[in-house]
Design a protein around this motif. Sequence first.
Motif, PDB file in Angstrom:
ATOM      1  N   MET A   1      -7.446 -13.108  -4.479  1.00  0.00           N
ATOM      2  CA  MET A   1      -7.840 -12.683  -3.142  1.00  0.00           C
ATOM      3  C   MET A   1      -9.236 -12.063  -3.165  1.00  0.00           C
ATOM      4  O   MET A   1      -9.617 -11.403  -4.131  1.00  0.00           O
ATOM      5  N   SER A   2      -9.985 -12.222  -2.088  1.00  0.00           N
ATOM      6  CA  SER A   2     -11.309 -11.650  -1.988  1.00  0.00           C
ATOM      7  C   SER A   2     -11.225 -10.168  -1.663  1.00  0.00           C
ATOM      8  O   SER A   2     -10.200  -9.661  -1.202  1.00  0.00           O
ATOM      9  N   LEU A   3     -12.325  -9.462  -1.907  1.00  0.00           N
ATOM     10  CA  LEU A   3     -12.385  -8.032  -1.615  1.00  0.00           C
ATOM     11  C   LEU A   3     -12.189  -7.782  -0.122  1.00  0.00           C
ATOM     12  O   LEU A   3     -11.549  -6.795   0.270  1.00  0.00           O
ATOM     13  N   ALA A   4     -12.726  -8.660   0.708  1.00  0.00           N
ATOM     14  CA  ALA A   4     -12.575  -8.499   2.155  1.00  0.00           C
ATOM     15  C   ALA A   4     -11.117  -8.598   2.571  1.00  0.00           C
ATOM     16  O   ALA A   4     -10.655  -7.850   3.446  1.00  0.00           O
ATOM     17  N   LEU A   5     -10.381  -9.506   1.923  1.00  0.00           N
ATOM     18  CA  LEU A   5      -8.969  -9.651   2.268  1.00  0.00           C
ATOM     19  C   LEU A   5      -8.172  -8.433   1.811  1.00  0.00           C
ATOM     20  O   LEU A   5      -7.258  -7.973   2.494  1.00  0.00           O
ATOM     21  N   TYR A   6      -8.525  -7.878   0.642  1.00  0.00           N
ATOM     22  CA  TYR A   6      -7.885  -6.642   0.191  1.00  0.00           C
ATOM     23  C   TYR A   6      -8.098  -5.531   1.220  1.00  0.00           C
ATOM     24  O   TYR A   6      -7.175  -4.790   1.561  1.00  0.00           O
ATOM     25  N   ALA A   7      -9.340  -5.413   1.685  1.00  0.00           N
ATOM     26  CA  ALA A   7      -9.650  -4.378   2.677  1.00  0.00           C
ATOM     27  C   ALA A   7      -8.891  -4.618   3.975  1.00  0.00           C
ATOM     28  O   ALA A   7      -8.401  -3.676   4.611  1.00  0.00           O
ATOM     29  N   GLN A   8      -8.754  -5.893   4.359  1.00  0.00           N
ATOM     30  CA  GLN A   8      -8.017  -6.240   5.565  1.00  0.00           C
ATOM     31  C   GLN A   8      -6.555  -5.830   5.440  1.00  0.00           C
ATOM     32  O   GLN A   8      -5.979  -5.240   6.358  1.00  0.00           O
ATOM     33  N   LEU A   9      -5.947  -6.136   4.300  1.00  0.00           N
ATOM     34  CA  LEU A   9      -4.546  -5.781   4.079  1.00  0.00           C
ATOM     35  C   LEU A   9      -4.360  -4.266   4.023  1.00  0.00           C
ATOM     36  O   LEU A   9      -3.381  -3.738   4.552  1.00  0.00           O
ATOM     37  N   LEU A  10      -5.295  -3.583   3.381  1.00  0.00           N
ATOM     38  CA  LEU A  10      -5.194  -2.133   3.279  1.00  0.00           C
ATOM     39  C   LEU A  10      -5.273  -1.491   4.660  1.00  0.00           C
ATOM     40  O   LEU A  10      -4.501  -0.572   4.971  1.00  0.00           O
ATOM     41  N   PHE A  11      -6.168  -1.985   5.498  1.00  0.00           N
ATOM     42  CA  PHE A  11      -6.297  -1.445   6.847  1.00  0.00           C
ATOM     43  C   PHE A  11      -5.020  -1.686   7.657  1.00  0.00           C
ATOM     44  O   PHE A  11      -4.545  -0.797   8.365  1.00  0.00           O
ATOM     45  N   SER A  12      -4.448  -2.886   7.520  1.00  0.00           N
ATOM     46  CA  SER A  12      -3.197  -3.186   8.224  1.00  0.00           C
ATOM     47  C   SER A  12      -2.066  -2.299   7.723  1.00  0.00           C
ATOM     48  O   SER A  12      -1.247  -1.804   8.508  1.00  0.00           O
ATOM     49  N   GLY A  13      -2.008  -2.095   6.398  1.00  0.00           N
ATOM     50  CA  GLY A  13      -0.967  -1.245   5.831  1.00  0.00           C
ATOM     51  C   GLY A  13      -1.070   0.185   6.309  1.00  0.00           C
ATOM     52  O   GLY A  13      -0.063   0.832   6.606  1.00  0.00           O
ATOM     53  N   ILE A  14      -2.296   0.699   6.410  1.00  0.00           N
ATOM     54  CA  ILE A  14      -2.490   2.059   6.902  1.00  0.00           C
ATOM     55  C   ILE A  14      -2.051   2.173   8.350  1.00  0.00           C
ATOM     56  O   ILE A  14      -1.476   3.185   8.767  1.00  0.00           O
ATOM     57  N   SER A  15      -2.285   1.131   9.138  1.00  0.00           N
ATOM     58  CA  SER A  15      -1.849   1.151  10.534  1.00  0.00           C
ATOM     59  C   SER A  15      -0.328   1.168  10.632  1.00  0.00           C
ATOM     60  O   SER A  15       0.241   1.844  11.495  1.00  0.00           O
ATOM     61  N   VAL A  16       0.344   0.437   9.735  1.00  0.00           N
ATOM     62  CA  VAL A  16       1.815   0.449   9.723  1.00  0.00           C
ATOM     63  C   VAL A  16       2.331   1.832   9.359  1.00  0.00           C
ATOM     64  O   VAL A  16       3.274   2.346   9.959  1.00  0.00           O
ATOM     65  N   TRP A  17       1.693   2.487   8.361  1.00  0.00           N
ATOM     66  CA  TRP A  17       2.167   3.809   7.968  1.00  0.00           C
ATOM     67  C   TRP A  17       2.020   4.804   9.098  1.00  0.00           C
ATOM     68  O   TRP A  17       2.797   5.770   9.177  1.00  0.00           O
ATOM     69  N   SER A  18       1.033   4.609   9.968  1.00  0.00           N
ATOM     70  CA  SER A  18       0.872   5.522  11.091  1.00  0.00           C
ATOM     71  C   SER A  18       2.139   5.578  11.922  1.00  0.00           C
ATOM     72  O   SER A  18       2.602   6.647  12.330  1.00  0.00           O
ATOM     73  N   ILE A  19       2.725   4.407  12.156  1.00  0.00           N
ATOM     74  CA  ILE A  19       3.939   4.341  12.961  1.00  0.00           C
ATOM     75  C   ILE A  19       5.128   4.876  12.175  1.00  0.00           C
ATOM     76  O   ILE A  19       5.916   5.691  12.675  1.00  0.00           O
ATOM     77  N   TYR A  20       5.281   4.424  10.919  1.00  0.00           N
ATOM     78  CA  TYR A  20       6.376   4.928  10.090  1.00  0.00           C
ATOM     79  C   TYR A  20       6.293   6.440   9.926  1.00  0.00           C
ATOM     80  O   TYR A  20       7.312   7.143   9.945  1.00  0.00           O
ATOM     81  N   GLY A  21       5.072   6.949   9.746  1.00  0.00           N
ATOM     82  CA  GLY A  21       4.902   8.380   9.558  1.00  0.00           C
ATOM     83  C   GLY A  21       5.323   9.177  10.768  1.00  0.00           C
ATOM     84  O   GLY A  21       5.951  10.240  10.651  1.00  0.00           O
ATOM     85  N   LEU A  22       5.019   8.691  11.977  1.00  0.00           N
ATOM     86  CA  LEU A  22       5.420   9.392  13.194  1.00  0.00           C
ATOM     87  C   LEU A  22       6.939   9.444  13.322  1.00  0.00           C
ATOM     88  O   LEU A  22       7.510  10.485  13.671  1.00  0.00           O
ATOM     89  N   VAL A  23       7.606   8.325  13.046  1.00  0.00           N
ATOM     90  CA  VAL A  23       9.069   8.302  13.146  1.00  0.00           C
ATOM     91  C   VAL A  23       9.681   9.181  12.057  1.00  0.00           C
ATOM     92  O   VAL A  23      10.658   9.903  12.289  1.00  0.00           O
ATOM     93  N   ALA A  24       9.107   9.135  10.848  1.00  0.00           N
ATOM     94  CA  ALA A  24       9.614   9.965   9.755  1.00  0.00           C
ATOM     95  C   ALA A  24       9.468  11.446  10.076  1.00  0.00           C
ATOM     96  O   ALA A  24      10.367  12.247   9.796  1.00  0.00           O
ATOM     97  N   LEU A  25       8.351  11.836  10.685  1.00  0.00           N
ATOM     98  CA  LEU A  25       8.175  13.229  11.092  1.00  0.00           C
ATOM     99  C   LEU A  25       9.222  13.633  12.120  1.00  0.00           C
ATOM    100  O   LEU A  25       9.749  14.753  12.080  1.00  0.00           O
TER     101      LEU A  25
END
Length: 292
Positions: A1-25
């Motif tokens: 995978m390219s570095l750009a795709l890694y960054a894309q996946l990381l950004f998407s993953g962080i957005s998912v954690w935002s939602i999971y984190g709110l529900v977990a709180l």
Amino acid sequence: MSLALYAQLLFSGISVWSIYGLVALGLVMPFKAAGILNFAQGEMVTAGAYIALFLSVGLHLPPYVVFPLTLLLAALLGVAVERTFIRPVMRAPEFTIVVCTLAIGLMIKNVVRLIWQDNVYPLPVPFSRDTIALGALRINPLLLWIDGCAVVLMAVLVAFFQFTRHGKAMRAVSQSQEAARLMGIRVEGVFAATWAISTAMGATAGILLGALFGLHPELGGLLMKAFVAAVIGGFFSLPGAVVGGVLVGVAETFSGAYAGSAFKELVTFLLLISELLVRPHGIFGSQQARRV
């Protein structure tokens, strides 16, 4: 995978954690304050999303009114649930309280299904959904909005607990209900406020999910992954819930890209089992002392 795709996946993953984190709180707060594991929190997410849909589509209110009004109505729903269903069974065995929260969740889900059926409804957003190009990255502006909302709300929550009188009262109750009563704190009022805040946070997650994926009665199914995030972080820890959400969201995103959607659903629970084997009390958790 390219570095750009890694960054894309990381950004998407962080957005998912935002939602999971709110529900977990939202899960951790009632547990810290009263020892109640609220299995209706997933349906609080669903209820908040449909409240926003009704205000936006049914009443045609502008987004800057819909968001705060949804949080207010969700908080009132949380207080009503606590007063009507939870407070009468507070002294019952823990199993009874857990069953009660499960029943509340099922009631909310079936009321939503009765009114809105099983259709999927898009939730309007106050901005363009056109992708933003940053070099090789392609960013969905909705994900930026999700991250921004989550960060602001978590910062507000931290400030509330650290600097406000009510926040300090909640912290005192979480340490010892008996000592809090001796200090003149209305413990029952703290319980109601805790449910109001946790329900409002669930509603925020529901709005974010609804804007991203659309609304349907099974929206609260993410409860189990939020529960996993809370356990991984340490169930008594609010920062732990956020960190657990980060780990679950990023792990899901990268595993889905590498191994497919089937493994994506499995990796969350592999992460949970690994964490429990290495550190049973979670990343920020510690063994609770028990009197004998």
